[in-house]
Design a protein around this motif. Structure first.
Motif, mmCIF file in Angstrom:
data_model
loop_
_atom_site.group_PDB
_atom_site.id
_atom_site.type_symbol
_atom_site.label_atom_id
_atom_site.label_comp_id
_atom_site.label_asym_id
_atom_site.label_seq_id
_atom_site.Cartn_x
_atom_site.Cartn_y
_atom_site.Cartn_z
ATOM 1 N N LEU A 198 0.836 -1.193 0.000
ATOM 2 C CA LEU A 198 0.000 0.000 0.000
ATOM 3 C C LEU A 198 0.871 1.242 0.000
ATOM 4 O O LEU A 198 2.038 1.213 0.394
ATOM 5 C CB LEU A 198 -0.907 0.024 1.241
ATOM 6 C CG LEU A 198 -1.827 -1.173 1.452
ATOM 7 C CD1 LEU A 198 -2.590 -1.016 2.760
ATOM 8 C CD2 LEU A 198 -2.795 -1.321 0.282
ATOM 9 N N ARG A 217 0.502 5.173 1.364
ATOM 10 C CA ARG A 217 -0.331 6.112 2.129
ATOM 11 C C ARG A 217 -0.078 7.527 1.640
ATOM 12 O O ARG A 217 1.058 7.995 1.604
ATOM 13 C CB ARG A 217 -0.010 6.022 3.616
ATOM 14 C CG ARG A 217 -0.841 7.016 4.396
ATOM 15 C CD ARG A 217 -0.513 7.077 5.865
ATOM 16 N NE ARG A 217 -1.318 8.157 6.451
ATOM 17 C CZ ARG A 217 -1.274 8.529 7.703
ATOM 18 N NH1 ARG A 217 -0.470 7.923 8.534
ATOM 19 N NH2 ARG A 217 -2.014 9.528 8.134
ATOM 20 N N ILE A 218 -1.172 8.201 1.256
ATOM 21 C CA ILE A 218 -1.096 9.611 0.875
ATOM 22 C C ILE A 218 -2.095 10.336 1.760
ATOM 23 O O ILE A 218 -3.293 10.273 1.518
ATOM 24 C CB ILE A 218 -1.460 9.807 -0.607
ATOM 25 C CG1 ILE A 218 -0.605 8.892 -1.485
ATOM 26 C CG2 ILE A 218 -1.310 11.263 -1.009
ATOM 27 C CD1 ILE A 218 -1.145 8.723 -2.879
ATOM 28 N N ALA A 249 -4.789 10.859 4.207
ATOM 29 C CA ALA A 249 -5.784 9.945 4.755
ATOM 30 C C ALA A 249 -6.102 8.800 3.801
ATOM 31 O O ALA A 249 -6.876 7.914 4.126
ATOM 32 C CB ALA A 249 -7.064 10.718 5.085
ATOM 33 N N LEU A 250 -5.503 8.852 2.611
ATOM 34 C CA LEU A 250 -5.845 7.879 1.569
ATOM 35 C C LEU A 250 -4.853 6.713 1.566
ATOM 36 O O LEU A 250 -3.657 6.899 1.789
ATOM 37 C CB LEU A 250 -5.796 8.593 0.210
ATOM 38 C CG LEU A 250 -6.516 7.946 -0.963
ATOM 39 C CD1 LEU A 250 -8.021 7.982 -0.745
ATOM 40 C CD2 LEU A 250 -6.157 8.671 -2.260
ATOM 41 N N LEU A 251 -5.351 5.503 1.302
ATOM 42 C CA LEU A 251 -4.493 4.335 1.105
ATOM 43 C C LEU A 251 -4.709 3.830 -0.314
ATOM 44 O O LEU A 251 -5.823 3.470 -0.690
ATOM 45 C CB LEU A 251 -4.846 3.224 2.097
ATOM 46 C CG LEU A 251 -4.463 3.434 3.562
ATOM 47 C CD1 LEU A 251 -4.929 2.236 4.401
ATOM 48 C CD2 LEU A 251 -2.962 3.624 3.715
ATOM 49 N N LEU A 252 -3.634 3.857 -1.113
ATOM 50 C CA LEU A 252 -3.737 3.352 -2.483
ATOM 51 C C LEU A 252 -3.049 2.000 -2.575
ATOM 52 O O LEU A 252 -2.042 1.766 -1.908
ATOM 53 C CB LEU A 252 -3.057 4.324 -3.459
ATOM 54 C CG LEU A 252 -3.719 5.683 -3.646
ATOM 55 C CD1 LEU A 252 -2.987 6.455 -4.739
ATOM 56 C CD2 LEU A 252 -5.195 5.539 -3.979
ATOM 57 N N TRP A 268 -11.753 -0.183 3.111
ATOM 58 C CA TRP A 268 -11.442 -0.362 1.700
ATOM 59 C C TRP A 268 -12.732 -0.370 0.887
ATOM 60 O O TRP A 268 -13.791 -0.750 1.393
ATOM 61 C CB TRP A 268 -10.718 -1.703 1.533
ATOM 62 C CG TRP A 268 -9.803 -1.778 0.357
ATOM 63 C CD1 TRP A 268 -10.045 -2.438 -0.809
ATOM 64 C CD2 TRP A 268 -8.503 -1.193 0.231
ATOM 65 N NE1 TRP A 268 -8.972 -2.289 -1.649
ATOM 66 C CE2 TRP A 268 -8.019 -1.537 -1.036
ATOM 67 C CE3 TRP A 268 -7.716 -0.406 1.072
ATOM 68 C CZ2 TRP A 268 -6.765 -1.118 -1.501
ATOM 69 C CZ3 TRP A 268 -6.474 0.007 0.618
ATOM 70 C CH2 TRP A 268 -6.007 -0.347 -0.649
ATOM 71 N N PHE A 317 -9.498 1.027 -3.417
ATOM 72 C CA PHE A 317 -8.565 1.801 -2.597
ATOM 73 C C PHE A 317 -9.231 2.058 -1.254
ATOM 74 O O PHE A 317 -10.384 1.687 -1.047
ATOM 75 C CB PHE A 317 -8.164 3.100 -3.295
ATOM 76 C CG PHE A 317 -9.294 4.072 -3.498
ATOM 77 C CD1 PHE A 317 -10.222 3.869 -4.502
ATOM 78 C CD2 PHE A 317 -9.430 5.187 -2.678
ATOM 79 C CE1 PHE A 317 -11.275 4.758 -4.692
ATOM 80 C CE2 PHE A 317 -10.473 6.078 -2.864
ATOM 81 C CZ PHE A 317 -11.404 5.862 -3.872
ATOM 82 N N GLY A 318 -8.476 2.656 -0.321
ATOM 83 C CA GLY A 318 -9.008 2.727 1.032
ATOM 84 C C GLY A 318 -8.636 3.994 1.771
ATOM 85 O O GLY A 318 -8.086 4.935 1.199
ATOM 86 N N ALA A 319 -8.973 3.990 3.058
ATOM 87 C CA ALA A 319 -8.693 5.132 3.921
ATOM 88 C C ALA A 319 -7.862 4.663 5.098
ATOM 89 O O ALA A 319 -7.979 3.525 5.550
ATOM 90 C CB ALA A 319 -9.991 5.750 4.426
ATOM 91 N N MET A 320 -7.025 5.548 5.591
ATOM 92 C CA MET A 320 -6.261 5.309 6.808
ATOM 93 C C MET A 320 -7.258 5.359 7.979
ATOM 94 O O MET A 320 -7.973 6.341 8.125
ATOM 95 C CB MET A 320 -5.227 6.434 6.935
ATOM 96 C CG MET A 320 -4.279 6.287 8.075
ATOM 97 S SD MET A 320 -3.081 4.971 7.749
ATOM 98 C CE MET A 320 -2.225 4.994 9.324
ATOM 99 N N TRP A 347 -9.342 15.860 8.739
ATOM 100 C CA TRP A 347 -9.036 14.501 8.287
ATOM 101 C C TRP A 347 -10.050 14.062 7.218
ATOM 102 O O TRP A 347 -9.682 13.522 6.169
ATOM 103 C CB TRP A 347 -9.043 13.544 9.481
ATOM 104 C CG TRP A 347 -8.693 12.146 9.090
ATOM 105 C CD1 TRP A 347 -7.439 11.635 8.908
ATOM 106 C CD2 TRP A 347 -9.605 11.101 8.777
ATOM 107 N NE1 TRP A 347 -7.531 10.329 8.512
ATOM 108 C CE2 TRP A 347 -8.834 9.970 8.421
ATOM 109 C CE3 TRP A 347 -10.999 11.000 8.765
ATOM 110 C CZ2 TRP A 347 -9.423 8.763 8.058
ATOM 111 C CZ3 TRP A 347 -11.577 9.807 8.402
ATOM 112 C CH2 TRP A 347 -10.793 8.698 8.052
ATOM 113 N N LEU A 381 -9.458 13.364 3.198
ATOM 114 C CA LEU A 381 -9.842 12.098 2.565
ATOM 115 C C LEU A 381 -10.751 12.369 1.361
ATOM 116 O O LEU A 381 -10.570 11.782 0.293
ATOM 117 C CB LEU A 381 -10.572 11.204 3.586
ATOM 118 C CG LEU A 381 -11.092 9.880 3.032
ATOM 119 C CD1 LEU A 381 -9.941 9.011 2.522
ATOM 120 C CD2 LEU A 381 -11.892 9.116 4.091
#
Lengths: 132, 327, 217
Positions: A89, A91-92, A94-97, B90, B166-169, B309, B313
């Protein structure tokens, strides 16, 4: 996904070039174990030299080989992955690609450090391609 | 449509809550973890407050009767779409006939108890008094005013094909808060705070609190030191909000949660700030945590941090969808 | 308490508590204050309680002092606002299975069940405010001789139509749910329907009279 005979040959060749004594692969409908024969000393390469495919970063971000909620890697070395499957993954904010495998293959090595900031095009994961 | 396959009680349709009906005695309801619900919606390009399914009993299974883009947030439930594992926080795409299974929450780096299933276009239930949240006490809103049952079919809002994958932290990791190795939750003292003994007030902040099994969407009953007022307190009924920490005569506090009634009369020692209520909404029964005293300025800063936050996002997810669509 | 007290409910709302004993003229000033406050930009809803007012924030204001000062000024200026309403009569069965805590009220007050019923059915109870749960009314005017403290441990569920006493207040639950009050009787009436406009049967300014249909001793 299946492994063809040339795939197995290429894997054997690759294994011979490493320090590994054994390689075990698991994937959907597939389980392969290759063991270096001690009496043979080494495996004779029976195919052309192996080219590893390097999966590069799609963007600037923080490299995460594991999901932040997990303590296991998405795709440790030896994992058989399909094209499009996430192998790590990015991390950018708050986003996870996903960092996805561009071709089917076996993860050979994770090249980047977990938590490192990587740039566009940075090699992240080395993949040993296999035929679909 | 989504078909509910499991016969688990207590999964409900929720959005960010019902405002504007307090004067009819109608509480707000809404997601116990509004950050998770909003994040799931933003991954899909929905408005942050689109209706979703809140799941708190596992395993939970649904079947998609038509293609559907969805997002899973909240507790990490080792979800699988048919036999393919899904990452937590996700977005994914189901084809018609696929089954989504959420297992027991696993807690490697964050112990949580509620998962959110958001779908492109939101869960399409009627807007009742300004919200799609289930009002359990009033038996209206959500899906027929009740928790979901096996065999229920829920319509999803119409939505164009969405970019997923794709997802979020998780905000628990992006916005961590703990003290003494336990999760922490910030509180502003309330009207009757000063009427408790000095020892009770000190213990309220110093001692950990345990969430008892008598805890649900209405309220969390806590176990810890006994809180004693200097003199008995009897109050006139007054408005209250989710997050209010009431102390009944027994001295063990009850935190009012999202299904709380909009008024009450028990003494209030404090109120959990809105920015932190999701932390308690996700804390499992039996787990322990600390209350931290905060002030108005810090409480607003916490709100701003949550909003920043979510805004981040929203912006990054939008950019990612745009770039992916252009490719 | 001789001056109003303003306290916070986290970052979600503030609570304004009027001084003095609970009475109708004060409540009429609360109604006037609510009408004024709900026009303020910081306020999403102004929710009257029993001689108090909750202001739920549209968005928590940075400058709380200014809002509090404005609230104090508006209270000083607020004149009692009489609201015209209807009188609704509710037939009640007192005691028995529908009034499981009648015995506690008898014990606490030292009165007999007939005295309690007589005192409870005597007044016209003005609806001061709605709250607790959809359609529930807070009533003023209860005879203090039948006051009984709220229960030490709330009851997990009392049925809709339960007539109860909590402290110096009485009320009728509009649907089943948890309660800390003492249930002394039961009545049948639909107080809330979300499809109706307005959804609640009663509103501040209306009044209720209880009629003893039956007393189970």
């Amino acid at each position: 996904m299946t492994l063809s005979a040339p795939d197995i040959a290429r894997l054997s060749a690759w294994l011979a070039e490493t320090d590994l004594a054994e390689l075990e692969l698991r994937g959907p409908g597939c389980h392969l174990r290759l063991r270096l024969r001690q009496d043979a000393g080494h495996v004779t390469p029976i195919a052309e030299p192996v080219t590893l495919h390097s999966v590069t970063s799609p963007s600037v971000g923080v490299f995460l080989p594991a999901h932040p909620l997990h303590d296991t890697l998405l795709a440790p070395a030896g994992t058989l992955v399909e094209a499009g499957q996430p192998v790590a993954l990015l991390r950018i904010g708050a986003l996870l690609l996903p960092v996805t495998a561009p071709v089917p293959g076996i993860v050979a090595e994770i090249l980047a450090t977990s938590g490192a900031t990587v740039g566009y095009g940075t090699p992240l994961v080395a993949l040993h391609p296999v035929a679909e | 449509m989504i078909e509910i396959l499991s016969d688990t009680a207590l999964a409900t349709v929720q959005d960010l809550g019902r405002t504007g009906a307090l004067n009819w005695g109608v509480g707000t309801s809404g997601a116990m973890d509004p950050l998770a619900l909003a994040a799931g919606n933003l991954l899909l390009g929905n408005p942050a407050g689109a209706a979703a399914i809140e799941i708190q009993v596992f395993p939970f299974l649904v079947r998609f009767t038509e293609p559907c883009a969805f997002a899973l947030t909240g507790a990490d439930c080792a979800a699988r779409l048919d036999d393919r594992p899904l990452l937590p926080w996700w977005s994914g795409a189901a084809t018609a006939g696929q089954t989504l299974r959420l297992g027991l929450p696993t807690g490697t780096t964050w112990r949580a108890s509620r998962a959110y299933l958001c779908v492109a276009g939101g869960i399409d239930v009627p807007d009742v008094l300004g919200s799609r949240s289930t009002q359990l006490r009033g038996a209206f809103g959500g899906h027929e005013g009740r928790a979901l049952r096996q065999g229920d079919h829920l319509r999803t809002g119409t939505a164009a094909a969405r970019i997923t994958g794709f997802g979020a932290m998780p905000p628990a990791l992006a916005l961590p808060l703990e003290r003494g190795g336990l999760p922490a939750i910030r509180v502003l003292p309330s009207a009757e705070y000063a009427r408790y003994t000095a020892a009770s007030r000190a213990a309220f902040w110093a001692e950990p609190w345990r969430i008892t099994p008598q805890s649900d969407r209405y309220g969390y009953r806590l176990a810890g030191p006994t809180l004693t007022p200097e003199a008995p307190i009897e109050l006139r009924s007054h408005g209250i909000v989710p997050g209010v920490i009431q102390v009944p005569h027994g001295g063990q506090p009850i935190v009012q949660m999202r299904d709380a009634q909009p008024s009450g009369g028990y003494p209030k020692i404090g109120t959990i700030i809105e920015a932190d209520l999701w932390r308690l909404g996700q804390a499992p029964i039996g787990s322990r945590f600390h209350f931290i005293e905060t002030d108005w300025t810090s409480a607003l800063a916490a709100r701003d941090a949550n909003e920043a936050w979510l805004a981040g996002l929203d912006r990054l997810a939008g950019l990612h969808r745009m770039r992916s669509a252009a490719r | 308490m001789t001056v109003p007290v303003i306290t916070l409910l986290g970052t979600t709302a503030l609570l304004f508590d009027a001084p003095g004993e609970t009475d109708l003229p004060t409540q009429q000033r609360i109604w006037a204050l609510a009408l004024e406050a709900e026009t303020w930009p910081e306020v999403r809803e102004a929710v009257p309680g029993m001689n108090n007012l909750m202001l739920a924030f549209a968005r928590a204001p940075r400058n709380l002092d200014a809002l509090e000062a404005r609230l104090h000024q508006a209270w000083e200026a607020a004149a009692p606002l009489p609201l015209d309403g209807r009188l609704i009569e509710l037939p009640v069965t007192y005691g028995g299975d529908g009034g499981p805590h009648m015995a506690d009220v008898i014990t606490h007050t030292g009165l007999g069940i007939d005295d309690i019923v007589a005192l409870h059915t005597a007044p016209e109870y003005p609806v001061f405010a709605l709250g607790s749960h959809p359609g529930y009314c807070y009533l003023g005017g209860m005879d203090l001789r039948i006051s009984t403290p709220r229960r030490k441990v709330p009851v997990l569920s009392i049925p809709g139509g339960a007539v109860s006493i909590g402290g110096a207040q009485t009320g009728v639950s509009a649907s089943s749910g948890p309660s800390g009050w003492n249930t002394i009787g039961t009545t049948a009436m639909v107080f809330f329907d979300p499809a109706r406009d307005p959804p609640a049967l009663l509103r501040p300014g209306d009044a209720i009279r209880f009629r003893a249909e039956r007393v189970i001793r």
